[in-house]
Design an enzyme around this catalytic site. Structure first.
Site, PDB file in Angstrom:
ATOM      1  N   GLY A 105       0.825  -1.208   0.000  1.00  0.00           N
ATOM      2  CA  GLY A 105       0.000   0.000   0.000  1.00  0.00           C
ATOM      3  C   GLY A 105       0.858   1.257   0.000  1.00  0.00           C
ATOM      4  N   GLY A 107       1.597   2.876  -2.567  1.00  0.00           N
ATOM      5  CA  GLY A 107       1.192   3.776  -3.648  1.00  0.00           C
ATOM      6  C   GLY A 107       1.874   3.475  -4.965  1.00  0.00           C
ATOM      7  CB  SER A 108       3.015   0.366  -6.643  1.00  0.00           C
ATOM      8  OG  SER A 108       1.867  -0.368  -6.357  1.00  0.00           O
ATOM      9  CB  SER A 109      -1.684   2.563  -8.567  1.00  0.00           C
ATOM     10  OG  SER A 109      -1.925   1.265  -8.169  1.00  0.00           O
ATOM     11  CB  ALA A 111       4.970   5.578  -7.488  1.00  0.00           C
ATOM     12  CG  ASP A 152      -2.196   8.129  -3.896  1.00  0.00           C
ATOM     13  OD1 ASP A 152      -2.683   9.195  -4.336  1.00  0.00           O
ATOM     14  OD2 ASP A 152      -2.778   7.036  -3.994  1.00  0.00           O
TER      15      ASP A 152
HETATM   16  O1  PMV Z   1      -4.970   2.905   1.114  1.00  0.00           O
HETATM   17  P1  PMV Z   1      -4.106   4.083   0.754  1.00  0.00           P
HETATM   18  O2  PMV Z   1      -2.752   4.015   1.373  1.00  0.00           O
HETATM   19  O3  PMV Z   1      -4.065   4.300  -0.702  1.00  0.00           O
HETATM   20  O4  PMV Z   1      -4.781   5.358   1.413  1.00  0.00           O
HETATM   21  C1  PMV Z   1      -6.104   5.730   1.195  1.00  0.00           C
HETATM   22  C2  PMV Z   1      -6.413   6.996   1.927  1.00  0.00           C
HETATM   23  C3  PMV Z   1      -7.844   7.477   1.812  1.00  0.00           C
HETATM   24  O5  PMV Z   1      -7.924   8.724   2.481  1.00  0.00           O
HETATM   25  C4  PMV Z   1      -8.789   6.505   2.483  1.00  0.00           C
HETATM   26  C5  PMV Z   1      -8.279   7.647   0.360  1.00  0.00           C
HETATM   27  C6  PMV Z   1      -7.609   8.805  -0.360  1.00  0.00           C
HETATM   28  O6  PMV Z   1      -7.496   8.738  -1.577  1.00  0.00           O
HETATM   29  O7  PMV Z   1      -7.243   9.806   0.277  1.00  0.00           O
END
Ligand code: PMV
Length: 327
Positions: A105, A107-109, A111, A152
């Site tokens: 999780g 954020g590879s997508s 990045a 992200d």
């Molecule tokens: O699951 P992650 O690490 O991509 O984080 C999501 C965070 C949220 O606030 C729930 C959604 C967002 O896009 O901000």
């Protein structure tokens, strides 16, 4: 050939609330994703992504509009959006490589989306400011996922620690150094878009409750911003635990525990028992990683391991999107 890289990310404070127009704090992490792009004379996009188990994938330019396999969707949507926006068309050879697992999780997508757009802007000599890269990357992610704040994407582009408002309405890099951050992977891969949609369903049932919770999270984010600026780590840790206390009560239908989960709660508890200043889930919840703050990293990481999690050794990466080489 051009090679670019961008860091992964971890949400520090404010997840979920950020989707509803409250700020969050995000950190870029010291594990990076790399994308190499070169033009080719065939009318095809050729793609290798070893971590995604994709090799010798090929799609003709005329088929870019069709639904693509999920492992290659972000790269191809980024290419399509870039070509459309700048009225360009060309065959390409693309290779992606990551220092982190797509399961974490990190954020590879986002990045890979950011890197693809940056690489294309260099190869086709299109000048793009960072905010333009943000906007086109955000559009790409929304085209695929339909939901998300874009925090992200901001981390991948700007690096460091960022105070962020949804859609990039505010992207404020902060001068915060040496965060004693500890990260533990739960072993569970979570689907951010599904969880965000599930929380939305709950919110529609009881909007007053969720609006109040988001306002409480906003207060925590503001306090954490100040406390981090002062390197008051025990206070930042306390605020993490407070943020977790609110998230713990969020429901997500079809998930027994809601956005928090048994393994998340267990890892948080052992971190605290091992002397962490505080701990919380990071991101959408259900799985992915937990974060903790503490000065006794070794003991806390040992506790995470004994409880069934995987410590992930990362620091904050102050270098955002970067050209590695341009040959
Ligand atoms: O699951 P992650 O690490 O991509 O984080 C999501 C965070 C949220 O606030 C729930 C959604 C967002 O896009 O901000």
């Amino acid at each position: 050939m051009i090679k670019v890289s961008a860091p992964g990310k971890l949400m520090l404070f404010g997840e979920h609330a950020v989707v509803y127009n409250r700020p969050c704090l995000v950190a870029a992490v010291s594990q990076r994703l790399f994308v190499e792009v070169e033009k080719n004379s065939e009318n095809k996009i050729l793609l290798d992504a070893p971590q995604m188990k994709v090799s010798d994938f090929a799609v003709s330019l005329t088929d870019l509009d069709k639904e693509q396999p999920k492992e290659v969707r972000f790269v191809l949507e980024a290419v399509k959006n870039f070509f459309r926006k700048y009225n360009i068309e060309s065959g390409l050879k693309i290779k992606t490589e990551s220092q982190f697992s797509a399961e974490y999780g990190f954020g590879s997508s986002s990045a890979v989306t950011v890197c693809t757009i940056k690489a294309l802007s260099e190869i086709f000599e299109v000048k793009m400011a960072e905010k333009e890269i943000f906007d086109l990357s955000y559009k790409t992610v929304l085209d695929i996922q339909g939901v998300g704040s874009g925090f992200d994407i901001a981390a991948a582009i700007y690096g460091g620690v960022i105070y962020f408002l949804t859609g990039g309405k505010r992207i404020e890099p902060l001068e915060i150094k040496n965060i004693p951050l500890i990260v533990g992977y739960t072993g569970v891969k979570a689907s951010t878009s599904e969880i965000v949609k599930a929380v939305k369903v709950e919110m529609e049932k009881d909007s007053e409750y969720y609006e109040k919770a988001y306002d409480d999270i906003l207060q925590i984010v503001e306090k954490a911003k100040t406390a981090m600026g002062n390197s008051s780590w025990p206070e930042v840790g306390r605020l993490m635990t407070e943020n977790q206390g609110i998230l713990r009560k969020f429901k997500a239908p079809s998930v027994e525990y809601g956005v928090s989960s048994e393994i998340i709660e267990k890892l948080i508890e052992v971190c605290q028992r091992a002397g962490a200043f505080g701990a919380k889930l990071s991101g959408a919840g259900v799985g992915d990683c937990i974060i903790a703050l503490g000065e006794n990293r070794g003991e806390i990481e040992k506790a995470i391991k004994e409880a069934g999690g995987t410590p992930v050794s990362v620091n904050v990466d102050y270098q955002g999107l970067k050209i590695e080489n341009n040959l």
